[in-house]
Structure formats: C-alpha cells, structure tokens
Design a protein around this motif. Structure first.
Motif, PDB file in Angstrom:
ATOM      1  N   GLY A  38       0.832  -1.198   0.000  1.00  0.00           N
ATOM      2  CA  GLY A  38       0.000   0.000   0.000  1.00  0.00           C
ATOM      3  C   GLY A  38       0.864   1.244   0.000  1.00  0.00           C
ATOM      4  O   GLY A  38       2.072   1.182   0.192  1.00  0.00           O
ATOM      5  N   GLY A  39       0.239   2.389  -0.242  1.00  0.00           N
ATOM      6  CA  GLY A  39       0.978   3.641  -0.318  1.00  0.00           C
ATOM      7  C   GLY A  39       1.264   4.019  -1.758  1.00  0.00           C
ATOM      8  O   GLY A  39       0.498   3.659  -2.672  1.00  0.00           O
ATOM      9  N   LYS A  40       2.380   4.697  -1.984  1.00  0.00           N
ATOM     10  CA  LYS A  40       2.714   5.189  -3.322  1.00  0.00           C
ATOM     11  C   LYS A  40       3.937   4.477  -3.879  1.00  0.00           C
ATOM     12  O   LYS A  40       4.927   4.260  -3.180  1.00  0.00           O
ATOM     13  CB  LYS A  40       2.970   6.690  -3.275  1.00  0.00           C
ATOM     14  CG  LYS A  40       1.725   7.501  -2.952  1.00  0.00           C
ATOM     15  CD  LYS A  40       2.027   8.986  -2.940  1.00  0.00           C
ATOM     16  CE  LYS A  40       0.778   9.803  -2.611  1.00  0.00           C
ATOM     17  NZ  LYS A  40       1.064  11.253  -2.562  1.00  0.00           N
ATOM     18  N   CYS A  41       3.838   4.136  -5.153  1.00  0.00           N
ATOM     19  CA  CYS A  41       4.913   3.448  -5.866  1.00  0.00           C
ATOM     20  C   CYS A  41       5.313   4.274  -7.083  1.00  0.00           C
ATOM     21  O   CYS A  41       4.484   4.950  -7.690  1.00  0.00           O
ATOM     22  CB  CYS A  41       4.440   2.059  -6.296  1.00  0.00           C
ATOM     23  SG  CYS A  41       5.597   1.146  -7.357  1.00  0.00           S
ATOM     24  N   LEU A  42       6.582   4.213  -7.433  1.00  0.00           N
ATOM     25  CA  LEU A  42       7.097   4.887  -8.621  1.00  0.00           C
ATOM     26  C   LEU A  42       7.854   3.866  -9.458  1.00  0.00           C
ATOM     27  O   LEU A  42       8.774   3.219  -8.954  1.00  0.00           O
ATOM     28  CB  LEU A  42       8.033   6.032  -8.209  1.00  0.00           C
ATOM     29  CG  LEU A  42       8.833   6.720  -9.327  1.00  0.00           C
ATOM     30  CD1 LEU A  42       7.913   7.445 -10.306  1.00  0.00           C
ATOM     31  CD2 LEU A  42       9.854   7.697  -8.721  1.00  0.00           C
ATOM     32  N   GLU A  43       7.449   3.711 -10.725  1.00  0.00           N
ATOM     33  CA  GLU A  43       8.218   2.869 -11.646  1.00  0.00           C
ATOM     34  C   GLU A  43       9.031   3.764 -12.563  1.00  0.00           C
ATOM     35  O   GLU A  43       8.481   4.616 -13.267  1.00  0.00           O
ATOM     36  CB  GLU A  43       7.323   1.954 -12.485  1.00  0.00           C
ATOM     37  CG  GLU A  43       8.171   1.061 -13.394  1.00  0.00           C
ATOM     38  CD  GLU A  43       7.382   0.145 -14.313  1.00  0.00           C
ATOM     39  OE1 GLU A  43       8.042  -0.584 -15.080  1.00  0.00           O
ATOM     40  OE2 GLU A  43       6.141   0.158 -14.271  1.00  0.00           O
ATOM     41  N   ILE A 110      10.410   1.069  -8.117  1.00  0.00           N
ATOM     42  CA  ILE A 110      10.765  -0.124  -8.886  1.00  0.00           C
ATOM     43  C   ILE A 110      11.278   0.265 -10.271  1.00  0.00           C
ATOM     44  O   ILE A 110      10.958   1.338 -10.789  1.00  0.00           O
ATOM     45  CB  ILE A 110       9.566  -1.086  -9.022  1.00  0.00           C
ATOM     46  CG1 ILE A 110       8.430  -0.433  -9.829  1.00  0.00           C
ATOM     47  CG2 ILE A 110       9.081  -1.526  -7.651  1.00  0.00           C
ATOM     48  CD1 ILE A 110       7.289  -1.390 -10.196  1.00  0.00           C
ATOM     49  N   SER A 111      12.056  -0.616 -10.853  1.00  0.00           N
ATOM     50  CA  SER A 111      12.501  -0.412 -12.224  1.00  0.00           C
ATOM     51  C   SER A 111      13.139  -1.689 -12.733  1.00  0.00           C
ATOM     52  O   SER A 111      13.958  -2.290 -12.038  1.00  0.00           O
ATOM     53  CB  SER A 111      13.509   0.732 -12.312  1.00  0.00           C
ATOM     54  OG  SER A 111      13.869   0.969 -13.654  1.00  0.00           O
ATOM     55  N   ARG A 112      12.761  -2.090 -13.917  1.00  0.00           N
ATOM     56  CA  ARG A 112      13.384  -3.249 -14.543  1.00  0.00           C
ATOM     57  C   ARG A 112      13.957  -2.858 -15.890  1.00  0.00           C
ATOM     58  O   ARG A 112      13.241  -2.478 -16.798  1.00  0.00           O
ATOM     59  CB  ARG A 112      12.378  -4.384 -14.741  1.00  0.00           C
ATOM     60  CG  ARG A 112      13.032  -5.627 -15.304  1.00  0.00           C
ATOM     61  CD  ARG A 112      12.120  -6.488 -16.135  1.00  0.00           C
ATOM     62  NE  ARG A 112      12.931  -7.457 -16.881  1.00  0.00           N
ATOM     63  CZ  ARG A 112      13.483  -7.196 -18.066  1.00  0.00           C
ATOM     64  NH1 ARG A 112      13.301  -6.032 -18.670  1.00  0.00           N
ATOM     65  NH2 ARG A 112      14.225  -8.119 -18.665  1.00  0.00           N
TER      66      ARG A 112
END
Length: 210
Positions: A38-43, A110-112
């Motif tokens: 939960g909360g905020k995610c940045l890709e 996150i980042s791929r």
C-alpha cells in the motif's frame, strides 16, 4: 533490457510479446521481498507500464509511471486504461535524474531494465533516495523472474541480436554488482543491498523509519 536500441513500436512489441511472462512473476517477487502493498509506488523507465500494471493488480499501491519518452507514455496510458486502472495509476514525463516529486514521498520505487540506460547513475540514485519515504524500499535492476524464463527469452532474443548474451553478462553477470557498489558508495545512501542470482540482479535501497 540493456542496450537494445530500436524504435518505440518495436521496443514495445518485444516488451509486450517476448517479455510478457516475466512481469507477473517479478511483481510477485517485489511484493514478497519488499513487503510493501500500500501507499505510493514509482516505476522508473516504465516503457509501456507492464511491470507497474502487474504490481497494481496484486496490491493496493497507487503507481506513478515515469519515462522520458512521450511515445512510451502514450502506450502506457493506453495500457492503464485497458487494464481499468486509471484511478490508481498515472504517467509522468521526466528523467530519473530529475524526478518531479516531493522529498520522501514514495514508499516503493521499482525499475526493470532502465538502469542500464541511465546517463548519470550516481545522480539518479541520489534522486531516488531523495524521494524515498521513511520505511521505503527500492527494487531496481534487471531480471527475468526465473532462470527458466531467462533461458527461454535468451534463446529467442539471440536470434534477433547477436550481442544479446554479451550484453546480459555486462548488465547482470558476475561482475555487475561490483560496478553498482562503486557507484552507490559515492552517494550518501547509508543502506543498500545488491542481490544477484541466475535470473537477474536487483538493488534494494532502504530509508530508515523516523
């Protein structure tokens, strides 16, 4: 992932068709290894947003998809709409070296694959740490989810790119962690961990709780 240089439609076609099986697998690994749902995610370097969308489907995260390509973000916006996730996802046109978000505002970053394109990795990591919230974690790197998926995708990609295996070795091979350790040690980031296995390499940065 890595140094594939192609036009946007071709790049997206590869992501959408060849790499399609990896996104749900990596999304589950992110959820398991970070514990953040939960909360905020940045890709970062989201491309068509496939990893972010896979993560949105199994969490309650609000996800920002950041890319410096307007064409990629157009594709991502269409994918968000098709997935019926417009209330929980948005696109941001920006570079990882200048993230237009407030300090300590993102719980999961996150980042791929995009890390191999970053021009100034030290500055990028400093920006990432700036926006990471207390208790926040990153899951950044490159990988295929499982060794089996890596083997299947490599077999297919080698037909298209004769340098594929050498590129993989450079990006996520045995010596790759040392490259990132040197960069991260030049930043003021107090805690980071690099995990590498047969399927990929991932960097976890944590900001301590206040």
């Amino acid at each position: 992932m890595g140094e594939i240089k192609t036009n946007v439609p071709e790049f997206d076609k590869i992501a959408r068709e060849v790499f399609a099986p990896i996104y749900p697998v990596i999304a589950e690994q992110i959820q398991l290894k970070t514990g953040i749902t939960g909360g905020k995610c940045l890709e970062l370097g989201c491309g068509g947003g496939y990893l972010g969308i896979a993560l949105a489907r199994i969490t309650d995260l609000y996800i920002h998809l950041l890319d410096k390509s307007p064409e990629m973000l157009e594709i991502a916006a269409g994918n968000i709409s098709a997935a019926r996730l417009t209330t929980r996802m948005q696109t941001i046109l920006a570079d990882v070296q200048e993230i237009p978000l407030p300090d300590q505002s993102i719980d999961l970053i996150i980042s791929r694959g995009s890390i191999f394109f970053w021009e100034d990795r030290q500055k990028a990591f400093e920006e990432i740490y700036r926006v990471l919230a207390p208790g926040g974690v990153t899951y950044i790197g490159g990988g295929f989810g499982t060794a089996e998926l890596k083997k299947k995708i490599t077999a297919r990609m080698e037909k298209e790119n004769k340098n594929w295996r050498a590129m993989l070795n450079k990006n996520i091979g045995e010596n790759a962690p040392e490259t990132f350790i040197k960069i991260l040690q030049q930043t003021k980031i107090p805690f980071f961990e690099i995990n590498r296995d047969e399927a990929g390499l991932w960097i976890q940065i944590r900001r301590q709780e206040k």
